[in-house]
Design a protein around this motif. Structure first.
Motif, PDB file in Angstrom:
ATOM      1  N   ALA A 193      41.144  39.688  45.450  1.00 10.22           N
ATOM      2  CA  ALA A 193      40.125  38.640  45.319  1.00 10.22           C
ATOM      3  C   ALA A 193      38.779  39.120  45.857  1.00 10.22           C
ATOM      4  CB  ALA A 193      40.576  37.380  46.059  1.00 10.22           C
ATOM      5  N   ILE A 194      38.801  39.808  47.000  1.00 10.24           N
ATOM      6  CA  ILE A 194      37.550  40.333  47.570  1.00 10.24           C
ATOM      7  C   ILE A 194      36.906  41.301  46.588  1.00 10.24           C
ATOM      8  CG2 ILE A 194      36.576  41.798  49.397  1.00 10.24           C
ATOM      9  CD1 ILE A 194      38.737  40.556  51.289  1.00 10.24           C
ATOM     10  N   ASN A 195      37.704  42.202  46.023  1.00  9.31           N
ATOM     11  CA  ASN A 195      37.177  43.178  45.064  1.00  9.31           C
ATOM     12  C   ASN A 195      36.642  42.492  43.806  1.00  9.31           C
ATOM     13  OD1 ASN A 195      37.566  45.523  46.615  1.00  9.31           O
ATOM     14  ND2 ASN A 195      39.721  45.579  46.070  1.00  9.31           N
ATOM     15  N   VAL A 214      29.394  35.624  49.256  1.00 11.68           N
ATOM     16  CA  VAL A 214      30.739  36.201  49.114  1.00 11.68           C
ATOM     17  C   VAL A 214      31.786  35.184  49.586  1.00 11.68           C
ATOM     18  CG1 VAL A 214      32.299  38.019  49.955  1.00 11.68           C
ATOM     19  CG2 VAL A 214      29.956  38.593  49.275  1.00 11.68           C
ATOM     20  N   TYR A 215      31.552  34.569  50.740  1.00 14.55           N
ATOM     21  CA  TYR A 215      32.497  33.582  51.258  1.00 14.55           C
ATOM     22  C   TYR A 215      32.609  32.379  50.322  1.00 14.55           C
ATOM     23  CZ  TYR A 215      32.776  35.926  55.856  1.00 14.55           C
ATOM     24  OH  TYR A 215      33.001  36.809  56.890  1.00 14.55           O
ATOM     25  N   TYR A 216      31.486  31.927  49.800  1.00 20.47           N
ATOM     26  CA  TYR A 216      31.483  30.793  48.864  1.00 20.47           C
ATOM     27  C   TYR A 216      32.371  31.109  47.661  1.00 20.47           C
ATOM     28  CZ  TYR A 216      29.765  27.562  45.285  1.00 20.47           C
ATOM     29  OH  TYR A 216      29.686  26.630  44.279  1.00 20.47           O
ATOM     30  N   MET A 217      32.174  32.313  47.081  1.00 23.22           N
ATOM     31  CA  MET A 217      32.969  32.683  45.906  1.00 23.22           C
ATOM     32  C   MET A 217      34.454  32.800  46.245  1.00 23.22           C
ATOM     33  SD  MET A 217      30.643  35.139  43.473  1.00 23.22           S
ATOM     34  CE  MET A 217      30.132  36.386  44.635  1.00 23.22           C
ATOM     35  N   LEU A 218      34.763  33.267  47.452  1.00 24.39           N
ATOM     36  CA  LEU A 218      36.174  33.360  47.870  1.00 24.39           C
ATOM     37  C   LEU A 218      36.774  31.969  48.053  1.00 24.39           C
ATOM     38  CD1 LEU A 218      35.906  36.388  50.308  1.00 24.39           C
ATOM     39  CD2 LEU A 218      37.218  36.324  48.164  1.00 24.39           C
ATOM     40  N   VAL A 219      36.016  31.041  48.614  1.00 27.66           N
ATOM     41  CA  VAL A 219      36.494  29.658  48.760  1.00 27.66           C
ATOM     42  C   VAL A 219      36.812  29.084  47.385  1.00 27.66           C
ATOM     43  CG1 VAL A 219      35.792  27.301  49.392  1.00 27.66           C
ATOM     44  CG2 VAL A 219      35.325  29.184  50.956  1.00 27.66           C
ATOM     45  N   LYS A 220      35.905  29.289  46.432  1.00 29.29           N
ATOM     46  CA  LYS A 220      36.112  28.794  45.066  1.00 29.29           C
ATOM     47  C   LYS A 220      37.316  29.489  44.419  1.00 29.29           C
ATOM     48  CE  LYS A 220      33.033  26.103  43.396  1.00 29.29           C
ATOM     49  NZ  LYS A 220      33.313  24.661  43.262  1.00 29.29           N
ATOM     50  N   HIS A 221      37.423  30.794  44.608  1.00 33.29           N
ATOM     51  CA  HIS A 221      38.510  31.575  44.005  1.00 33.29           C
ATOM     52  C   HIS A 221      39.872  31.032  44.428  1.00 33.29           C
ATOM     53  CE1 HIS A 221      40.590  35.178  42.482  1.00 33.29           C
ATOM     54  NE2 HIS A 221      41.333  35.070  43.559  1.00 33.29           N
ATOM     55  N   PHE A 222      40.016  30.728  45.716  1.00 30.63           N
ATOM     56  CA  PHE A 222      41.307  30.268  46.230  1.00 30.63           C
ATOM     57  C   PHE A 222      41.452  28.747  46.217  1.00 30.63           C
ATOM     58  CE2 PHE A 222      41.241  34.577  48.114  1.00 30.63           C
ATOM     59  CZ  PHE A 222      42.477  35.013  47.659  1.00 30.63           C
TER      60      PHE A 222
END
Length: 113
Positions: A78-80, A98-106
């Motif tokens: 997910a980070i990549n 980056v954190y925002y996109m990770l929150v959305k991703h998960f």
């Protein structure tokens, strides 16, 4: 507008223009506040995407501790994916973005509600 509001506007611009996403401003604001004073430090406000140790820090301190996710290869995947979305050649990858996109991703928006 204060300095934080200026930064949030800059992060929203990155999400729109560099990541092709329409940001949820309420969530982006909460994620930015969650980053704390790091957003005001030039070095700490960005993610060094080429440094494995930095990506491990994002994984351990944000994904596992903050979002409560279980460790596994899907976290680094997910980070990549987020780094790819942001653009590998983009020099400044803002931590809040980056954190925002990770929150959305998960689908972990509830952590910030």
């Amino acid at each position: 507008m204060g300095k934080r509001d200026d930064l949030i506007a800059k992060y929203a611009d990155d999400l729109k223009n560099k990541c092709g996403m329409s940001p949820d401003m309420d969530l982006l604001t909460k994620v930015t506040i969650g980053c704390g004073p790091a957003i005001y430090n030039d070095d700490a406000s960005t993610v060094a995407a080429t440094q494995d140790s930095e990506l491990e820090t994002v994984k351990n301190n944000f994904l596992i501790k903050k979002l409560g996710l279980g460790d596994g290869p899907q976290l680094m995947d997910a980070i990549n994916a987020v780094i790819q979305t942001y653009g590998q050649s983009e020099r400044n990858k803002y931590r809040a973005v980056v954190y925002y996109m990770l929150v959305k991703h998960f689908g972990k928006e509830a952590v910030y509600s």
